[in-house]
Scaffold this active site. Sequence first.
Site, PDB file in Angstrom:
ATOM      1  N   THR A   2       0.872  -1.178   0.000  1.00 52.35           N
ATOM      2  CA  THR A   2       0.000   0.000   0.000  1.00 52.35           C
ATOM      3  C   THR A   2       0.908   1.227   0.000  1.00 52.35           C
ATOM      4  O   THR A   2       1.630   1.464   0.971  1.00 52.35           O
ATOM      5  CB  THR A   2      -0.892   0.033   1.261  1.00 52.35           C
ATOM      6  OG1 THR A   2      -1.660  -1.163   1.306  1.00 52.35           O
ATOM      7  CG2 THR A   2      -1.821   1.232   1.226  1.00 52.35           C
ATOM      8  N   LYS A  57      -7.813   1.568  -3.185  1.00 55.03           N
ATOM      9  CA  LYS A  57      -7.480   1.117  -1.825  1.00 55.03           C
ATOM     10  C   LYS A  57      -7.652   2.257  -0.801  1.00 55.03           C
ATOM     11  O   LYS A  57      -8.274   2.077   0.243  1.00 55.03           O
ATOM     12  CB  LYS A  57      -6.034   0.603  -1.826  1.00 55.03           C
ATOM     13  CG  LYS A  57      -5.380   0.421  -0.485  1.00 55.03           C
ATOM     14  CD  LYS A  57      -5.703  -0.907   0.130  1.00 55.03           C
ATOM     15  CE  LYS A  57      -5.101  -0.988   1.534  1.00 55.03           C
ATOM     16  NZ  LYS A  57      -5.593  -2.130   2.269  1.00 55.03           N
TER      17      LYS A  57
HETATM   18  P1  NAD Z   1       5.709  -6.047   7.571  1.00 53.70           P
HETATM   19  O1  NAD Z   1       6.458  -4.944   8.201  1.00 53.70           O
HETATM   20  O2  NAD Z   1       5.296  -7.228   8.390  1.00 53.70           O
HETATM   21  O3  NAD Z   1       6.533  -6.618   6.296  1.00 53.70           O
HETATM   22  C1  NAD Z   1       7.329  -5.830   5.473  1.00 53.70           C
HETATM   23  C2  NAD Z   1       8.571  -6.651   5.165  1.00 53.70           C
HETATM   24  O4  NAD Z   1       9.386  -5.919   4.235  1.00 53.70           O
HETATM   25  C3  NAD Z   1       9.449  -6.910   6.401  1.00 53.70           C
HETATM   26  O5  NAD Z   1       9.666  -8.297   6.544  1.00 53.70           O
HETATM   27  C4  NAD Z   1      10.745  -6.156   6.092  1.00 53.70           C
HETATM   28  O6  NAD Z   1      11.902  -6.795   6.603  1.00 53.70           O
HETATM   29  C5  NAD Z   1      10.743  -6.158   4.577  1.00 53.70           C
HETATM   30  N1  NAD Z   1      11.577  -5.123   3.989  1.00 53.70           N
HETATM   31  C6  NAD Z   1      11.675  -3.814   4.327  1.00 53.70           C
HETATM   32  N2  NAD Z   1      12.572  -3.179   3.523  1.00 53.70           N
HETATM   33  C7  NAD Z   1      13.029  -4.119   2.654  1.00 53.70           C
HETATM   34  C8  NAD Z   1      13.959  -4.076   1.583  1.00 53.70           C
HETATM   35  N3  NAD Z   1      14.610  -2.963   1.251  1.00 53.70           N
HETATM   36  N4  NAD Z   1      14.195  -5.232   0.905  1.00 53.70           N
HETATM   37  C9  NAD Z   1      13.547  -6.380   1.234  1.00 53.70           C
HETATM   38  N5  NAD Z   1      12.658  -6.472   2.249  1.00 53.70           N
HETATM   39  C10 NAD Z   1      12.410  -5.348   2.938  1.00 53.70           C
HETATM   40  O7  NAD Z   1       4.420  -5.365   6.888  1.00 53.70           O
HETATM   41  P2  NAD Z   1       3.084  -6.092   6.384  1.00 53.70           P
HETATM   42  O8  NAD Z   1       2.052  -6.041   7.436  1.00 53.70           O
HETATM   43  O9  NAD Z   1       3.453  -7.379   5.747  1.00 53.70           O
HETATM   44  O10 NAD Z   1       2.605  -5.022   5.271  1.00 53.70           O
HETATM   45  C11 NAD Z   1       3.200  -4.984   3.990  1.00 53.70           C
HETATM   46  C12 NAD Z   1       2.376  -4.057   3.114  1.00 53.70           C
HETATM   47  O11 NAD Z   1       1.028  -4.540   3.053  1.00 53.70           O
HETATM   48  C13 NAD Z   1       2.294  -2.625   3.644  1.00 53.70           C
HETATM   49  O12 NAD Z   1       2.381  -1.744   2.551  1.00 53.70           O
HETATM   50  C14 NAD Z   1       0.927  -2.575   4.316  1.00 53.70           C
HETATM   51  O13 NAD Z   1       0.379  -1.280   4.349  1.00 53.70           O
HETATM   52  C15 NAD Z   1       0.126  -3.495   3.410  1.00 53.70           C
HETATM   53  N6  NAD Z   1      -1.047  -4.112   4.049  1.00 53.70           N
HETATM   54  C16 NAD Z   1      -0.949  -4.679   5.283  1.00 53.70           C
HETATM   55  C17 NAD Z   1      -2.072  -5.268   5.872  1.00 53.70           C
HETATM   56  C18 NAD Z   1      -1.997  -5.902   7.232  1.00 53.70           C
HETATM   57  O14 NAD Z   1      -3.049  -6.212   7.794  1.00 53.70           O
HETATM   58  N7  NAD Z   1      -0.816  -6.134   7.776  1.00 53.70           N
HETATM   59  C19 NAD Z   1      -3.299  -5.268   5.186  1.00 53.70           C
HETATM   60  C20 NAD Z   1      -3.362  -4.706   3.904  1.00 53.70           C
HETATM   61  C21 NAD Z   1      -2.226  -4.136   3.346  1.00 53.70           C
END
Ligand code: NAD
Length: 288
Positions: free
Chosen positions: A93, A168
């Site tokens: 997102t 979204k």
């Molecule tokens: P999260 O923080 O659990 O996961 C993000 C991952 O990205 C982490 O494991 C981190 O180590 C990795 N990362 C960061 N920088 C990086 C890089 N340079 N190279 C490789 N990996 C890297 O977050 P999430 O909850 O999985 O959310 C991910 C996306 O999904 C976000 O944009 C969030 O807004 C969206 N989202 C989340 C939810 C939810 O309920 N968690 C729902 C809908 C959308």
Amino acid sequence: MKIAFIGLGNMGGGMAANLVKAGHQVRAFDLSQAALAHAREAGCQTFASAKDACAEAQAVVSMLPNGAIVKQVYWDEVIGHAPEGAILLDCSTIDVATAREVIAVSEVHGYQMVDAPVSGGIAAAAGGTLTFMVGGSDEAFARAEPILAAMGKAVIHAGQAGNGQAAKICNNMLLAIHMIGTCEAFAMAHKLGLDPQVFYDIASVSSGQNWSMTSYCPVPGVGPKSPADNDYQGGFAAGLMLKDLNLAIDAAHAVGAKVALGEHARAIYEAFAKDNAATDFSGIIRTL
Ligand code: NAD
């Protein structure tokens, strides 16, 4: 298909596992060693960098925290490193402008790309029941659709590049507004002497009915099971709702859209998330 997957966090971990279950060879990378270990357990092949994961990939999927990171990863690790002609799918997102910029630059370098943010939380990511809202050309959508279908229950083409992100943030702004409204109505009904179950029985079949009430009721013990029944844990964190509201209000300002209720919702979630960022967003009822 060989699919590189970058960002194996709460959401990406489950999504990558579902691509493996669908028979794809998943080439995974994350900065976190723990995330890489989970991905290996799920059957992914892990790599020391996103560049290495992208080499030989026919498709690249990313699920990263924000627009700045998405830009940096695509600029430094994907564009010029994934084979030319690969289809790129960013499911994070992020803001509409960054999504459009990354897609435009990818296209200049010979890739097709879609923005494909999701609705549904960690359980839907693990269960393969996400909804994807997809922005990009008809041709890019046709290539992305079967990959996304392996991770979700619905894949909807929202139009041109960036329109997935637009859908979204508009959806989540509306969600924030009707959740706050639903919480206010239940709190006021209680203060006026109405039993919450009785108010639910009436409003859920009257004109106040909405998703926050009948699918995600903020009152414990009322309506279907929801985070309210679990002390407001394990749903959609207030901090993530605030992230989406910030993206929505910035986008509204950029195009001159009037969003008085959206701005008010952001102020309410900003105050709530200061001490309750990890609490489910329906926990706002506790402040009323
Ligand atoms: P999260 O923080 O659990 O996961 C993000 C991952 O990205 C982490 O494991 C981190 O180590 C990795 N990362 C960061 N920088 C990086 C890089 N340079 N190279 C490789 N990996 C890297 O977050 P999430 O909850 O999985 O959310 C991910 C996306 O999904 C976000 O944009 C969030 O807004 C969206 N989202 C989340 C939810 C939810 O309920 N968690 C729902 C809908 C959308």
